[in-house]
Design a protein around this motif. Structure first.
Motif, PDB file in Angstrom:
ATOM      1  N   HIS A   1       0.848  -1.189   0.000  1.00  0.00           N
ATOM      2  CA  HIS A   1       0.000   0.000   0.000  1.00  0.00           C
ATOM      3  C   HIS A   1       0.889   1.247   0.000  1.00  0.00           C
ATOM      4  O   HIS A   1       0.689   2.176  -0.775  1.00  0.00           O
ATOM      5  N   ALA A   2       1.889   1.226   0.878  1.00  0.00           N
ATOM      6  CA  ALA A   2       2.791   2.378   0.984  1.00  0.00           C
ATOM      7  C   ALA A   2       3.546   2.618  -0.315  1.00  0.00           C
ATOM      8  O   ALA A   2       3.887   3.750  -0.650  1.00  0.00           O
ATOM      9  N   LYS A   3       3.812   1.549  -1.055  1.00  0.00           N
ATOM     10  CA  LYS A   3       4.520   1.700  -2.326  1.00  0.00           C
ATOM     11  C   LYS A   3       3.582   2.068  -3.477  1.00  0.00           C
ATOM     12  O   LYS A   3       4.019   2.218  -4.612  1.00  0.00           O
ATOM     13  N   GLY A   4       2.274   2.144  -3.180  1.00  0.00           N
ATOM     14  CA  GLY A   4       1.301   2.497  -4.222  1.00  0.00           C
ATOM     15  C   GLY A   4       1.014   1.358  -5.178  1.00  0.00           C
ATOM     16  O   GLY A   4       0.499   1.566  -6.276  1.00  0.00           O
ATOM     17  N   GLU A   5       1.343   0.131  -4.764  1.00  0.00           N
ATOM     18  CA  GLU A   5       1.169  -0.998  -5.679  1.00  0.00           C
ATOM     19  C   GLU A   5       0.012  -1.921  -5.290  1.00  0.00           C
ATOM     20  O   GLU A   5      -0.266  -2.892  -5.976  1.00  0.00           O
ATOM     21  N   LEU A   6      -0.654  -1.590  -4.182  1.00  0.00           N
ATOM     22  CA  LEU A   6      -1.693  -2.498  -3.696  1.00  0.00           C
ATOM     23  C   LEU A   6      -3.027  -2.307  -4.415  1.00  0.00           C
ATOM     24  O   LEU A   6      -3.476  -1.187  -4.614  1.00  0.00           O
ATOM     25  N   ARG A   7      -3.633  -3.426  -4.829  1.00  0.00           N
ATOM     26  CA  ARG A   7      -5.003  -3.452  -5.342  1.00  0.00           C
ATOM     27  C   ARG A   7      -5.723  -4.491  -4.507  1.00  0.00           C
ATOM     28  O   ARG A   7      -5.090  -5.318  -3.864  1.00  0.00           O
ATOM     29  N   SER A   8      -7.042  -4.491  -4.589  1.00  0.00           N
ATOM     30  CA  SER A   8      -7.771  -5.400  -3.735  1.00  0.00           C
ATOM     31  C   SER A   8      -9.017  -5.913  -4.448  1.00  0.00           C
ATOM     32  O   SER A   8      -9.694  -5.160  -5.138  1.00  0.00           O
ATOM     33  N   VAL A   9      -9.281  -7.212  -4.356  1.00  0.00           N
ATOM     34  CA  VAL A   9     -10.495  -7.778  -4.945  1.00  0.00           C
ATOM     35  C   VAL A   9     -11.247  -8.568  -3.883  1.00  0.00           C
ATOM     36  O   VAL A   9     -10.663  -9.015  -2.892  1.00  0.00           O
ATOM     37  N   ASN A  10     -12.552  -8.745  -4.101  1.00  0.00           N
ATOM     38  CA  ASN A  10     -13.380  -9.474  -3.151  1.00  0.00           C
ATOM     39  C   ASN A  10     -13.291 -10.982  -3.428  1.00  0.00           C
ATOM     40  O   ASN A  10     -13.934 -11.498  -4.341  1.00  0.00           O
ATOM     41  N   GLY A  11     -12.506 -11.675  -2.623  1.00  0.00           N
ATOM     42  CA  GLY A  11     -12.287 -13.104  -2.814  1.00  0.00           C
ATOM     43  C   GLY A  11     -13.437 -13.973  -2.348  1.00  0.00           C
ATOM     44  O   GLY A  11     -13.407 -15.189  -2.524  1.00  0.00           O
ATOM     45  N   LEU A  12     -14.464 -13.346  -1.751  1.00  0.00           N
ATOM     46  CA  LEU A  12     -15.624 -14.111  -1.277  1.00  0.00           C
ATOM     47  C   LEU A  12     -16.638 -14.345  -2.393  1.00  0.00           C
ATOM     48  O   LEU A  12     -17.514 -15.195  -2.274  1.00  0.00           O
ATOM     49  N   ALA A  13     -16.513 -13.587  -3.454  1.00  0.00           N
ATOM     50  CA  ALA A  13     -17.455 -13.703  -4.567  1.00  0.00           C
ATOM     51  C   ALA A  13     -17.235 -15.025  -5.306  1.00  0.00           C
ATOM     52  O   ALA A  13     -16.194 -15.659  -5.133  1.00  0.00           O
ATOM     53  N   PRO A  14     -18.221 -15.438  -6.129  1.00  0.00           N
ATOM     54  CA  PRO A  14     -18.024 -16.654  -6.930  1.00  0.00           C
ATOM     55  C   PRO A  14     -16.785 -16.538  -7.829  1.00  0.00           C
ATOM     56  O   PRO A  14     -16.381 -15.427  -8.186  1.00  0.00           O
ATOM     57  N   ILE A  15     -16.197 -17.677  -8.181  1.00  0.00           N
ATOM     58  CA  ILE A  15     -14.939 -17.719  -8.932  1.00  0.00           C
ATOM     59  C   ILE A  15     -14.973 -16.813 -10.173  1.00  0.00           C
ATOM     60  O   ILE A  15     -14.022 -16.059 -10.432  1.00  0.00           O
ATOM     61  N   GLU A  16     -16.083 -16.862 -10.919  1.00  0.00           N
ATOM     62  CA  GLU A  16     -16.214 -16.048 -12.137  1.00  0.00           C
ATOM     63  C   GLU A  16     -16.151 -14.549 -11.828  1.00  0.00           C
ATOM     64  O   GLU A  16     -15.570 -13.781 -12.584  1.00  0.00           O
ATOM     65  N   ASP A  17     -16.790 -14.148 -10.736  1.00  0.00           N
ATOM     66  CA  ASP A  17     -16.833 -12.733 -10.384  1.00  0.00           C
ATOM     67  C   ASP A  17     -15.464 -12.231  -9.928  1.00  0.00           C
ATOM     68  O   ASP A  17     -15.076 -11.098 -10.215  1.00  0.00           O
ATOM     69  N   VAL A  18     -14.740 -13.092  -9.214  1.00  0.00           N
ATOM     70  CA  VAL A  18     -13.383 -12.723  -8.807  1.00  0.00           C
ATOM     71  C   VAL A  18     -12.526 -12.535 -10.063  1.00  0.00           C
ATOM     72  O   VAL A  18     -11.766 -11.576 -10.183  1.00  0.00           O
ATOM     73  N   ALA A  19     -12.696 -13.453 -11.010  1.00  0.00           N
ATOM     74  CA  ALA A  19     -11.934 -13.370 -12.260  1.00  0.00           C
ATOM     75  C   ALA A  19     -12.239 -12.066 -12.989  1.00  0.00           C
ATOM     76  O   ALA A  19     -11.338 -11.417 -13.530  1.00  0.00           O
ATOM     77  N   ALA A  20     -13.513 -11.671 -12.986  1.00  0.00           N
ATOM     78  CA  ALA A  20     -13.903 -10.429 -13.659  1.00  0.00           C
ATOM     79  C   ALA A  20     -13.267  -9.211 -12.978  1.00  0.00           C
ATOM     80  O   ALA A  20     -12.801  -8.288 -13.643  1.00  0.00           O
ATOM     81  N   GLU A  21     -13.251  -9.251 -11.661  1.00  0.00           N
ATOM     82  CA  GLU A  21     -12.664  -8.130 -10.930  1.00  0.00           C
ATOM     83  C   GLU A  21     -11.154  -8.040 -11.196  1.00  0.00           C
ATOM     84  O   GLU A  21     -10.591  -6.948 -11.330  1.00  0.00           O
ATOM     85  N   LEU A  22     -10.516  -9.202 -11.266  1.00  0.00           N
ATOM     86  CA  LEU A  22      -9.079  -9.227 -11.574  1.00  0.00           C
ATOM     87  C   LEU A  22      -8.825  -8.688 -12.980  1.00  0.00           C
ATOM     88  O   LEU A  22      -7.860  -7.951 -13.213  1.00  0.00           O
ATOM     89  N   ALA A  23      -9.691  -9.073 -13.915  1.00  0.00           N
ATOM     90  CA  ALA A  23      -9.532  -8.606 -15.299  1.00  0.00           C
ATOM     91  C   ALA A  23      -9.614  -7.087 -15.348  1.00  0.00           C
ATOM     92  O   ALA A  23      -8.912  -6.439 -16.127  1.00  0.00           O
TER      93      ALA A  23
END
Ligand code: AP5
Ligand code: ZN
Length: 217
Positions: A188-210
């Motif tokens: 976070h301090a380096k400005g490189e952190l992103r965050s996705v909701n890993g609780l969502a269904p596999i497809e939705d996590v994939a979409a967020e990563l995309a």
């Protein structure tokens, strides 16, 4: 694009990494897979780390940094690297930054996969892995096809990991919070952190990563 997938055991790092390999031609570097490979091929290092892994503790920085160094200096990944399960300590994070800069590369994102501890027991105890291609299944959320064959490679053998029991999971979670979660603040301090909701269904996590990977510079 070089990314880190950061999250506790069962967050879905391996599941999403495999998809990114298929969809984007990225290269997955999983230190857990490398260590399990060393064990099954019976190398001296593999034998040394077996008991530590089965308890759910971290193996030494020296060993995993060595494994990553070897992969990074021996290959080229035009689609970029996915670091899965590495780095897990601040020393490993520093070593990675140094290695990448030696190679004239950089890290684009460290992606935190946010989950709740309550789902992790069910995810870990329900996991089965294709013995041939490594595709990851789950007894309830991603069942093995009804014909008993891996959907990716057709193999019919599946394995369960020795550290996928409640006792070892407790140790793995403790190691995560104690040694690995400080990396969230670090990136976070380096400005490189992103965050996705890993609780969502596999497809939705994939979409967020995309989406994260899509807004590429
Ligand atoms: P490692 O192999 O890295 O294991 P881990 O970090 O504990 O992570 P997992 O592989 O358990 O979880 P995952 O996030 O990949 O989840 P998955 O996608 O499979 O490390 C093992 C050991 O090696 C360590 O304990 C340590 O000893 C050693 N080690 C490794 N790297 C090290 C390092 N850098 N330093 C020191 N020691 C190191 O998903 C889990 C299950 O959930 C699956 O069944 C899947 O189908 C299901 N699932 C996935 N996503 C979802 C979803 N969105 N919804 C529902 N179900 C889902
Ligand atoms: Zn398979």
């Amino acid at each position: 694009t070089n990314i880190i997938l950061l999250g506790p055991p069962g967050a879905g790092k391996g599941t999403q990494a495999k998809r990114l390999v298929e969809e984007r031609g990225m290269v997955q570097l999983s230190t857990g897979d490398m260590l399990r490979e060393a064990r099954s091929s019976g190398t001296e290092m593999g034998q040394r780390v077996a008991a530590v892994m089965d308890r759910g503790e971290l193996v030494t920085d020296e060993i995993v940094i060595g494994l990553i160094r070897e992969k990074l200096t021996s290959g080229q990944a035009s689609g970029g690297y996915i670091f899965d399960g590495f780095p897990r300590t601040l020393a490993q994070a520093d070593a990675l930054a140094e290695l990448l800069s030696e190679l004239g590369q950089s890290l684009d994102h460290a992606i935190e996969m946010r989950v709740d501890d309550e789902v992790l027991v069910a995810r870990i105890t329900g996991r089965a892995t294709c013995a041939s291609c490594g595709e990851v299944y789950h007894d309830t959320t991603r069942p093995i096809p009804a014909d008993g064959k891996c959907g990716t490679c057709g193999n019919t053998e599946f394995t369960r990991r020795a550290d996928d029991n409640e006792d070892a999971l407790r140790t793995r979670l403790l190691a995560y919070y104690k040694q690995t979660s400080p990396l969230i603040g670090y990136y976070h301090a380096k400005g490189e952190l992103r965050s996705v909701n890993g609780l969502a269904p596999i497809e939705d996590v994939a979409a967020e990563l995309a989406e994260v990977l899509g807004r590429e510079t």
